[in-house]
Design a protein around this motif. Structure first.
Motif, PDB file in Angstrom:
ATOM      1  N   GLY A  52       0.581  -0.897   0.389  1.00  0.00           N
ATOM      2  CA  GLY A  52      -0.188  -0.045   0.221  1.00  0.00           C
ATOM      3  C   GLY A  52       1.152   1.095  -0.257  1.00  0.00           C
ATOM      4  O   GLY A  52       1.864   0.829  -0.244  1.00  0.00           O
ATOM      5  N   PHE A 106      -4.738   0.302   1.725  1.00  0.00           N
ATOM      6  CA  PHE A 106      -4.397  -0.699   1.368  1.00  0.00           C
ATOM      7  C   PHE A 106      -5.512  -1.406   0.118  1.00  0.00           C
ATOM      8  O   PHE A 106      -6.843  -0.940   0.624  1.00  0.00           O
ATOM      9  CB  PHE A 106      -4.313  -2.066   2.412  1.00  0.00           C
ATOM     10  N   ARG A 107      -5.151  -2.205  -0.568  1.00  0.00           N
ATOM     11  CA  ARG A 107      -6.366  -2.831  -1.218  1.00  0.00           C
ATOM     12  C   ARG A 107      -6.901  -3.643  -0.553  1.00  0.00           C
ATOM     13  O   ARG A 107      -5.843  -4.709  -0.950  1.00  0.00           O
ATOM     14  CB  ARG A 107      -5.968  -2.837  -2.709  1.00  0.00           C
ATOM     15  N   THR A 122     -11.044   0.038  -1.142  1.00  0.00           N
ATOM     16  CA  THR A 122      -9.341   0.563  -0.641  1.00  0.00           C
ATOM     17  C   THR A 122     -10.186   0.609   1.005  1.00  0.00           C
ATOM     18  O   THR A 122     -10.666   1.539   1.471  1.00  0.00           O
ATOM     19  CB  THR A 122      -9.389   1.418  -0.972  1.00  0.00           C
TER      20      THR A 122
END
Length: 79
Positions: free
Chosen positions: A13, A30-31, A36
């Protein structure tokens, strides 16, 4: 959804708020889980805003440990 989809550990990320090392946390995005998400981010050394990071551990439900990502690889590619 598997348990690996629930944990940010190992994900790459970036920091939206710089970390201050021992002086305070930052924020990393972060995904994860099909979207997200932002997490409180802690690191042993200060890291700049925008730094690409890898999540190395979970401290709590919304707090993670991060380490810099990409700088060492970039330096190897310049050789």
């Amino acid at each position: 959804m598997s348990t690996s989809d629930l944990s940010p550990v190992g994900l790459i990320g970036h920091l939206t708020v710089a970390t201050q090392g021992d002086d305070g946390p930052g924020e990393a995005v972060f995904r994860i889980r099909g979207g997200t998400e932002a997490f409180i981010a802690r690191s042993p050394e200060p890291l700049r805003r925008g730094q690409q990071v890898v999540c190395t551990g979970e401290i709590g439900p919304r707090t993670v440990e991060v380490a810099p990502w990409g700088e060492r690889l970039d330096s190897l590619l310049r050789l």
